[in-house]
Scaffold this motif. Sequence first.
Motif, mmCIF file in Angstrom:
data_model
loop_
_atom_site.group_PDB
_atom_site.id
_atom_site.type_symbol
_atom_site.label_atom_id
_atom_site.label_comp_id
_atom_site.label_asym_id
_atom_site.label_seq_id
_atom_site.Cartn_x
_atom_site.Cartn_y
_atom_site.Cartn_z
ATOM 1 N N SER A 98 0.827 -1.205 0.000
ATOM 2 C CA SER A 98 0.000 0.000 0.000
ATOM 3 C C SER A 98 0.865 1.259 0.000
ATOM 4 N N ARG A 310 0.276 -3.211 4.638
ATOM 5 C CA ARG A 310 -0.396 -1.917 4.799
ATOM 6 C C ARG A 310 0.555 -0.996 5.562
ATOM 7 N N TYR A 363 0.662 -4.819 9.182
ATOM 8 C CA TYR A 363 0.480 -3.373 9.323
ATOM 9 C C TYR A 363 1.290 -2.874 10.514
#
Length: 413
Positions: A98, A310, A363
């Motif tokens: 991302s 992410r 993440y």
Amino acid sequence: MRLITPNARSAIIALIGFVTLFVAQGCATPSRQPAVPEKLQNQAQIPGLEKIRYRIGNPEDLAEMAREGLESVRREQAYLAAGGHQGPLPPAAFLAISGGGDNGAFGAGLLNGWTAAGTRPAFKLVTGISTGALTAPFAFAGPAYDATLKEVYTTISAKDIAEPRSLLAALTSDAMADNHPLWKLIAKYVDRALLDVIAAEYAKGRLLLVGTTDLDARRGIIWNLTRIAASRDPRALELFRTLMVASAAIPGAFPPSMIDVEVSGQPYQEMHVDGGATAQVFIYPPSLDLKAGARQLGIQQRERRAYVIRNSRLDPEWAQVERSTMTIAGRAISSLIHTQGIGDLYRIYLTTQRDGVDFNLAYIPDSFNAPHTEDFDTGFMRQLYAVGYDMAAKGYPWQKTPPGFATAAGANK
């Protein structure tokens, strides 16, 4: 899909909106070639470099993307057979990276730590947007480029990304800052040798895709960087770099990338900006059916795993909001970006579950709270890189569902 932090990006967007509305009316702006007319959007091509991109929402392009996927499997089969492989295809690993600005240091550290752990696969597919598009080519090229990733995300600072323009220059130009430093940075690391490595992997059946946003058409575009690298077209290197910059071009903050195209010999120009304007992260469009593709090739259903990095925290990051117009607007836009990113994870998760693909999510942990005084703060990036590296080197605890999904699913049982 950001090259700067959410709060800074939100403030810039809000500032641009208010200044444009109240101050900039009537100011001259840079000229451009005509945009592709609406009815001709799906026909626009870069002459000599056809079939290198897929416009989201265009059935013909998505059919071409499906064909590319099938051809990649055939190339993979041929490559493995030449090496003596027999039997079913080995497991396929997909990697999606991302955006997140300097938070991209987390993904860079994770990839390097994954190498150190000895469990990092050779990815069948790598995708990226914004800072993810800057990371993706090196992640695709493999551990030989780990040192490059570390250098980029632990040594650069804001001056290596952009040069602020004066308010007057910003109002009469196409962005608040000049991203020429980013162009230089990319040119330093993305050369013909890297493209040759990527082209060689394309011949083995692997794919590298990045996303931009066509601002005229207001839709996402997926670019096949592997096909561009393998084209041997003399324009390939420049276009490859342009698309990396375009994917990270925050509208209004950084200049857009203008891409020359044609329709029936008539020249036009498209305006491409940050892929984050349409999606924060992607693997493949939900309209593609992996199981149907396998049946079409007459091959057994292979094991597939999707890894999503992410480059952001997933908690809401509470903050007291000042009662001022700019602060309120900036906070609201930041919230919209955050929730859009969560929605992208849900879309990817549901698509992978439909297709029998194992879902894995990484993440930035909620516990990471290093001081972040400015965008591309070198000290901040080094600490974040170390967090990603250490977690992966010890065996990253991949999450099997997006945030909140398991609780919601359990409540419905």
